[in-house]
Design an enzyme around this catalytic site. Structure first.
Site, PDB file in Angstrom:
ATOM      1  N   CYS A  33     -16.159  54.427  -8.339  1.00 28.02           N
ATOM      2  CA  CYS A  33     -17.224  55.042  -8.940  1.00 28.02           C
ATOM      3  C   CYS A  33     -18.228  56.024  -8.303  1.00 28.02           C
ATOM      4  O   CYS A  33     -17.782  57.550  -8.177  1.00 28.02           O
ATOM      5  CB  CYS A  33     -18.051  54.237  -9.908  1.00 28.02           C
ATOM      6  SG  CYS A  33     -17.182  53.282 -10.768  1.00 28.02           S
ATOM      7  N   HIS A  86     -25.248  56.726 -11.273  1.00 27.54           N
ATOM      8  CA  HIS A  86     -24.439  55.753 -10.723  1.00 27.54           C
ATOM      9  C   HIS A  86     -25.111  55.853  -9.292  1.00 27.54           C
ATOM     10  O   HIS A  86     -24.413  55.255  -8.372  1.00 27.54           O
ATOM     11  CB  HIS A  86     -23.069  55.571 -10.673  1.00 27.54           C
ATOM     12  CG  HIS A  86     -22.278  54.036 -10.654  1.00 27.54           C
ATOM     13  ND1 HIS A  86     -22.881  53.076 -11.512  1.00 27.54           N
ATOM     14  CD2 HIS A  86     -21.497  53.753  -9.851  1.00 27.54           C
ATOM     15  CE1 HIS A  86     -22.162  52.143 -11.362  1.00 27.54           C
ATOM     16  NE2 HIS A  86     -21.391  52.288 -10.340  1.00 27.54           N
TER      17      HIS A  86
END
Length: 316
Positions: A33, A86
């Site tokens: 990610c 994120h």
């Protein structure tokens, strides 16, 4: 993952591709990610942005130049993000409160999917449900390989919330010629990353689909795949967040079905954004770019999750 993109599962993205350009051999050089998103954010290779792994302890707050900051500082853009960024929160702030790392985004509505911090989606979900557990579906976790149908109404799902917040940004923005600012909007969907928790209607659609080979895993006996085989058909349950092993054909099929159902749900919500642009007569004013940070092994080569140099993980 690259092979989930097709006219049946992702009709809206397929339609978008037909009217534009498709990079069919695109790969994520760091298919997890945050490292992958660091590349998209900075335009740098992993060796330059430094984030070679999720826990590489690189302070992403110190990137001197990012795409949204360049657009807002030099391109007369107003910058927006809904969904997954994120990059976490600042370690310290003068007011003593935690603030999300913005990287030049001026308007943020975040669902980061991080258990150690409460984001905008978490706050909204709590207000809508009276404090219910947003992770109640199937006792799933962020890296679980299993899947289950979402236990709440569809409008409460983070995928729906991400597109709804993006639509609010679009609806509130002044697209008239009198506005000197242009819009840069990142609509960032957390799913189909686990938990695989699509709406029941889509979960049932894929679970009950004909056995036409779409759920067959790519496993090559006698190869490196054998090193990651763990026989879990003898009554020993595979750990919820196991990164390798064979849970058996039935369990693997349910997992892959839930993943594809999650992909289609994301595509439906992308369709909402594309329809808004078209219905507003702004087709010729928008450049729409669809990218992904990584794929998912889905049990291929006896591996689960992402982060591997296999096609299923790195090819997007």
């Amino acid at each position: 993952r690259f092979d989930a993109w097709n006219a049946n599962t992702t009709p809206n993205l397929h339609k978008l591709a037909q009217s534009g350009v498709t990079f069919s051999r695109a790969y994520s050089s760091t298919p997890t990610c945050t490292p992958s998103r660091a590349g998209l954010l900075t335009g740098r290779s992993p060796w330059s942005h430094g984030m070679l792994g999720y826990d590489s302890e690189v302070n992403c707050e110190l990137y001197p130049t990012t795409l949204p900051s360049a657009l807002s500082n030099y391109g007369d853009y107003e910058t927006f993000i809904s969904g997954k960024d994120h990059f976490g929160v600042h370690d310290t702030d003068d007011d003593g409160d935690a603030h999300f790392v913005s990287h030049g985004y001026q308007h943020l509505k975040l669902y980061d999917g991080l258990t150690e911090e409460e984001d905008h989606y978490d706050e909204w979900f709590a207000s809508e449900t009276g404090g219910a557990d947003p992770m109640a579906t199937g006792n799933l976790t962020w890296n679980a390989w299993q899947g289950a149908p979402y236990v709440y109404e569809e409008n409460l799902h983070p995928t729906s919330w991400t597109s709804d917040e993006a639509l609010k940004f679009l609806s509130d923005f002044d697209f008239s010629d009198s506005n000197d600012k242009k819009m840069f909007l990142k609509a960032s969907f957390h799913r189909p990353h686990s938990p695989y928790d699509p709406p029941k209607r889509l979960y049932d659609k894929y679970v009950n689909a004909p056995d036409d080979g779409r759920y067959a895993r790519n496993i090559n006996p006698g190869s490196w795949d054998d090193a990651y085989f763990v026989d879990n058909e003898n009554g020993t349950a595979m750990a919820k967040e196991a990164w390798h092993g064979d849970p058996g054909e039935d369990a693997a099929r349910l997992s892959r079905a839930a993943y594809l159902a999650s992909v289609e749900f994301v595509d439906e919500n992308i369709g909402k954004l594309l329809d808004w642009i078209s219905d507003s007569g702004l087709d010729d004013d928008f450049l729409v770019i669809w990218v992904a940070d990584h794929g998912d092994m889905n049990g291929d080569h006896n591996l689960w999750r992402k982060g591997y140099p296999w096609e299923e993980s790195a090819h997007v």
